[in-house]
Scaffold this motif. Sequence first.
Motif, PDB file in Angstrom:
ATOM      1  N   MET A 188     -27.963   9.863  -9.279  1.00  0.00           N
ATOM      2  CA  MET A 188     -28.822   8.719  -8.118  1.00  0.00           C
ATOM      3  C   MET A 188     -29.343   9.682  -7.042  1.00  0.00           C
ATOM      4  N   LEU A 189     -28.910  10.633  -6.460  1.00  0.00           N
ATOM      5  CA  LEU A 189     -29.080  11.479  -5.590  1.00  0.00           C
ATOM      6  C   LEU A 189     -30.053  11.564  -5.750  1.00  0.00           C
ATOM      7  N   GLN A 242     -23.221   1.848  -7.983  1.00  0.00           N
ATOM      8  CA  GLN A 242     -22.757   2.165  -8.724  1.00  0.00           C
ATOM      9  C   GLN A 242     -21.068   2.009  -9.458  1.00  0.00           C
ATOM     10  N   VAL A 243     -20.551   1.518  -9.662  1.00  0.00           N
ATOM     11  CA  VAL A 243     -19.219   1.464 -10.250  1.00  0.00           C
ATOM     12  C   VAL A 243     -18.763   1.891 -12.313  1.00  0.00           C
ATOM     13  N   GLN A 244     -18.374   2.243 -11.862  1.00  0.00           N
ATOM     14  CA  GLN A 244     -18.236   3.231 -13.976  1.00  0.00           C
ATOM     15  C   GLN A 244     -16.616   2.304 -13.787  1.00  0.00           C
ATOM     16  N   GLY A 245     -16.309   2.073 -15.224  1.00  0.00           N
ATOM     17  CA  GLY A 245     -15.028   1.446 -15.732  1.00  0.00           C
ATOM     18  C   GLY A 245     -14.013   2.559 -15.718  1.00  0.00           C
ATOM     19  N   TYR A 246     -12.666   2.130 -16.625  1.00  0.00           N
ATOM     20  CA  TYR A 246     -11.806   2.979 -16.934  1.00  0.00           C
ATOM     21  C   TYR A 246     -11.005   2.545 -17.675  1.00  0.00           C
ATOM     22  N   VAL A 261     -25.770  11.217  -0.915  1.00  0.00           N
ATOM     23  CA  VAL A 261     -24.923   9.741  -2.414  1.00  0.00           C
ATOM     24  C   VAL A 261     -23.254   9.950  -2.212  1.00  0.00           C
ATOM     25  N   ALA A 262     -22.518   9.340  -1.725  1.00  0.00           N
ATOM     26  CA  ALA A 262     -21.269   9.021  -1.676  1.00  0.00           C
ATOM     27  C   ALA A 262     -20.738   8.770  -2.840  1.00  0.00           C
ATOM     28  N   ILE A 263     -19.966  10.080  -3.508  1.00  0.00           N
ATOM     29  CA  ILE A 263     -18.328   9.366  -3.750  1.00  0.00           C
ATOM     30  C   ILE A 263     -17.506   8.852  -3.921  1.00  0.00           C
ATOM     31  N   GLY A 264     -17.606   7.383  -4.681  1.00  0.00           N
ATOM     32  CA  GLY A 264     -16.185   6.667  -3.573  1.00  0.00           C
ATOM     33  C   GLY A 264     -16.526   5.197  -2.730  1.00  0.00           C
ATOM     34  N   ARG A 265     -16.227   5.011  -1.758  1.00  0.00           N
ATOM     35  CA  ARG A 265     -16.642   3.476  -1.257  1.00  0.00           C
ATOM     36  C   ARG A 265     -16.963   3.729   0.601  1.00  0.00           C
ATOM     37  N   ILE A 266     -18.035   3.897   0.924  1.00  0.00           N
ATOM     38  CA  ILE A 266     -18.037   3.514   2.632  1.00  0.00           C
ATOM     39  C   ILE A 266     -18.652   2.288   2.487  1.00  0.00           C
ATOM     40  N   PRO A 307     -26.597   5.157  -0.804  1.00  0.00           N
ATOM     41  CA  PRO A 307     -25.796   4.940  -2.081  1.00  0.00           C
ATOM     42  C   PRO A 307     -24.621   5.945  -2.333  1.00  0.00           C
ATOM     43  N   GLN A 308     -23.742   4.984  -3.225  1.00  0.00           N
ATOM     44  CA  GLN A 308     -22.626   5.277  -3.912  1.00  0.00           C
ATOM     45  C   GLN A 308     -22.220   5.179  -5.244  1.00  0.00           C
ATOM     46  N   ALA A 309     -21.384   5.803  -5.850  1.00  0.00           N
ATOM     47  CA  ALA A 309     -20.869   6.039  -7.088  1.00  0.00           C
ATOM     48  C   ALA A 309     -18.968   6.169  -6.707  1.00  0.00           C
TER      49      ALA A 309
END
Length: 258
Positions: free
Chosen positions: A231-232, A245-249, A74-79, A85-87
């Motif tokens: 996720m992993l 899966q995108v988190q807010g701010y 799983v990647a943290i960030g965008r690819i 899978p990306q968080a």
Amino acid sequence: MQLDLPFLRKCMGGVCTMAAQRGYDLLLCYVSDTDTVQLERQLASHKVDGVILSRTISDDPCIDLLQQYGVPFVAIGRIENDDIPQADNDQLGAASEMTRVLFQMGARRIAYLGGSGTYTVNADRLRGYLRGLAEFGVSADQSLIRTGIESDEQRTDALEAVLEQHPDCLLCCDDRIAFDLMRELRNRHIRVPEQLRLASLYDSELLAGTTPAVSAVQFDAERLGSTACRMLLDVMAGKDIPLRQVQGYQVILRESTK
């Protein structure tokens, strides 16, 4: 990874907590865009069940390596590959909103200072800044944009270049750049916010403790790490999951932009 970064420390805390809850141990492994030796050694020895990439970069050699070995990751960030899978945090939305807020507070010449565009987080924050300008009908002034800042010398050069363009606000890509620029402005006897506003697109303890405290975008790094780990583990268990899966701010306004 650079574990002295506040974001990564908190993010790894979230990963550790989730992994422990599921009965897994965590192995930290250093990689870069030019050095994947440690990761390859671990993959070749079959010592890992899954991998979390803590920062995403363009043309990441780790992705080809992981796909070659067939190890879940799983990647943290965008690819760019939507099948991986990306968080991620909503970097684009956060940078766009901070830019709009600064305009609403009266800033008109907002300079942007950012790190290397190799990291997708930096690229997304720049895109968000440009989107925020566009939403106010403002064309980007390239003389107010400086990226690729990775050293003290580059930071100083970037600051001098944008100061010549008479900005009324500095928007920094991250907490480290914002912290260092606050110190540099103090050394130059430039008063924040009276003479020049300053804001950051990532918040940390560094910025809340400055004088004045710096307005910044706040993300929940620990939650992001926990999400990536969950996720992993779900992928390893054969479960179907949303692949991005995108988190807010939150935009936190402090004294530096008043």
